[in-house]
Design an enzyme around this catalytic site. Structure first.
Site, PDB file in Angstrom:
ATOM      1  N   GLU A 126      -5.595  -8.125   0.847  1.00  0.00           N
ATOM      2  CA  GLU A 126      -6.276  -7.658   2.062  1.00  0.00           C
ATOM      3  C   GLU A 126      -7.887  -7.444   1.886  1.00  0.00           C
ATOM      4  O   GLU A 126      -8.121  -6.780   0.852  1.00  0.00           O
ATOM      5  CB  GLU A 126      -5.697  -6.793   2.832  1.00  0.00           C
ATOM      6  CG  GLU A 126      -4.385  -6.922   3.557  1.00  0.00           C
ATOM      7  CD  GLU A 126      -3.708  -5.502   4.237  1.00  0.00           C
ATOM      8  OE1 GLU A 126      -4.359  -4.601   4.672  1.00  0.00           O
ATOM      9  OE2 GLU A 126      -2.665  -5.384   4.233  1.00  0.00           O
ATOM     10  N   GLU A 156       0.823  -1.275   0.029  1.00  0.00           N
ATOM     11  CA  GLU A 156      -0.015  -0.009   0.032  1.00  0.00           C
ATOM     12  C   GLU A 156       0.845   1.195  -0.066  1.00  0.00           C
ATOM     13  O   GLU A 156       0.858   2.135   0.891  1.00  0.00           O
ATOM     14  CB  GLU A 156      -0.996   0.102   1.153  1.00  0.00           C
ATOM     15  CG  GLU A 156      -1.890  -1.122   0.931  1.00  0.00           C
ATOM     16  CD  GLU A 156      -2.991  -1.080   2.404  1.00  0.00           C
ATOM     17  OE1 GLU A 156      -4.094  -2.087   2.367  1.00  0.00           O
ATOM     18  OE2 GLU A 156      -2.896  -0.526   3.293  1.00  0.00           O
TER      19      GLU A 156
END
Length: 452
Positions: free
Chosen positions: A354, A167
């Protein structure tokens, strides 16, 4: 909605964790401070002053945690290794104690028949490198490539699947622009330069890993947000386009198209951000991948807002049910981002690396944790993932966030995402009802979901 189970028999049913969020042992065996140690120790930066110094004590209890993972039937486990533990000085030889620790973990996972997927950077930059300028400095990307190569050499006989950076949007914008994550800086140009150097770090790390482990499989972990315009008004569409560009395309386009989005380059023309892009950088970033990891949590409906000096828009309040984070529950958003990835970017194998939800889990009089809201959330999102497969998305795995409750960054220990409840006073592990439910989903290969 499908009425038959679309998941292939070799689908990887997994769960994810991250080193700083679970390991603890912050000063054990030569580990040095990371930016999160420094940030969390600064008064007012995290809820209740919580830190990851102990967390879930996974550093000492990992065998118990992996036994739970095996008991649940996990086929994959996405973990991160700590840069601050493996290479405390941010350069030079790896810490032998850390190498031994991670080798023991990886060997144990493999002995249990669980595929390890290793993330090299899940936000724990050695503090010494932040002191030298951090991610806004190009040298940090080269430091990361060195760390990646050394780690692949040390661990690569036990792991084939690598994700360099988790991320990059969160690292750059939450850490260097909004200041709500480590290192807590508030400088837009620094954030944009950090974004480029994180993208570059991904590409350089991929080169370094493949140089030492040619058979390695390299993937990504890009957070993808489902962005919608709040209305048909042109101003709302323009604001949504900028929001999407900043959160999604600024990271997806370099990976898969070898360029930065033209509208974002124009939008940031008055900064020095793109001066950081040197000749050859984009070719390095866009080197071929073996799989794509997608992290997904959000749908945002964006309305134009002239008072927002950054992107000219604001997110409207969530509709319907929300998690304890206040995040909207919108399963179809997962299907949409997966279909978008396949339509606009790549036909590579995809893993949801995720996805999950925090709720205020309550322990019943009998000690049981009946987290029905989490089960409903996961059922909806997994069915949306199945629908994406039916639409032609090459989805190969789903790694639920998270195996266990953990340190949730700026929110400390106030948010619980886990299948396993952690009593932070006693470190007792208790399986929530969602864990038993997920065990059934895995055992049935997805057939037990509420199809039809």
């Amino acid at each position: 909605m499908t009425e038959a189970n679309p998941f292939p028999k070799d689908f990887i049913w997994g769960a994810s964790t991250a080193a700083y969020q679970i390991e603890g042992a912050a000063e054990a065996d030569g580990r040095a401070p990371s930016i999160w140690d420094t940030f969390a120790a600064t008064p007012g930066k995290t809820r209740d002053g919580d830190t990851g110094a102990v967390a879930c004590d996974h550093y000492r209890r990992w065998r118990e945690d992996f036994a739970i993972a095996e008991d649940l039937g996990l086929r994959g486990y996405r973990m991160s290794v700590s840069w601050a533990r493996l290479q405390p000085a941010g350069r030079g030889e790896l810490n032998p104690a850390a190498v031994d620790f991670y080798r023991a973990q990886l060997a144990d996972l493999r002995s249990r028949g669980i595929l390890p997927v290793v993330t090299l950077y899940h936000w724990d930059l050695p503090q010494i490198l932040e002191d030298e300028g951090g991610w806004p400095e190009r040298e940090t990307a080269h430091r990361f490539a060195d760390y990646a190569g050394r780690t692949a050499a040390a661990l690569g006989d036990l792991v084939e699947d690598w994700i360099p950076v988790n991320e990059a949007w969160c690292v750059s914008f939450l850490g260097y622009h909004e200041g709500v994550h480590a290192p807590g800086r508030r400088d837009l140009t620094a954030a944009l330069r950090a974004a480029h150097h994180l993208n570059l770090a991904h590409g350089l790390a991929a080169e370094a890993i493949r140089a030492r482990r040619p058979a390695a499989r390299i993937g990504s972990a890009v957070i993808m947000t489902d962005v919608e315009a709040a209305s048909d008004r042109p101003a709302d569409h323009a604001a949504a386009q900028l929001s999407d560009g900043n959160g999604n395309r600024l990271f997806l386009d370099p990976l898969f198209k070898g360029s930065y989005p033209e509208d974002m380059v124009w939008h940031y023309r008055n900064t020095e951000a793109f001066d950081a892009v040197a000749a050859g950088d984009l070719e390095t970033i866009a080197a071929p991948l073996d799989f794509v990891g997608v992290n997904h949590y959000h749908r945002f409906r964006i309305a134009a807002d002239e008072t927002d000096a950054h992107l000219g828009g604001r997110a409207l309040p969530p509709e319907g049910q929300v998690t304890s984070f206040g995040w909207e529950v919108s399963p179809d958003s997962l299907r949409r981002v997966l279909e978008r990835l396949a339509a606009e970017y790549t036909d590579l194998p995809v893993h949801v690396t995720e996805n999950g939800a925090s709720f205020d889990d309550e322990i019943g009089p009998d000690g049981a944790i009946d987290d029905a809201a989490r089960i409903a959330y996961l059922d909806g999102y997994l069915r949306a993932a199945g629908e994406a497969i039916e639409k032609g998305v090459n989805l190969r795995g789903y790694f639920l966030w998270s195996l266990m409750d953990n340190f949730e960054w700026g929110e400390g220990y106030s948010k619980r995402f886990g299948l396993v409840h952690i009593d932070y006073e006693t470190q007792r592990r208790t399986l929530k009802r969602s864990a038993e439910w997920y065990r059934g989903v895995i055992a049935s290969g997805g057939a037990s979901l509420a199809w039809g």
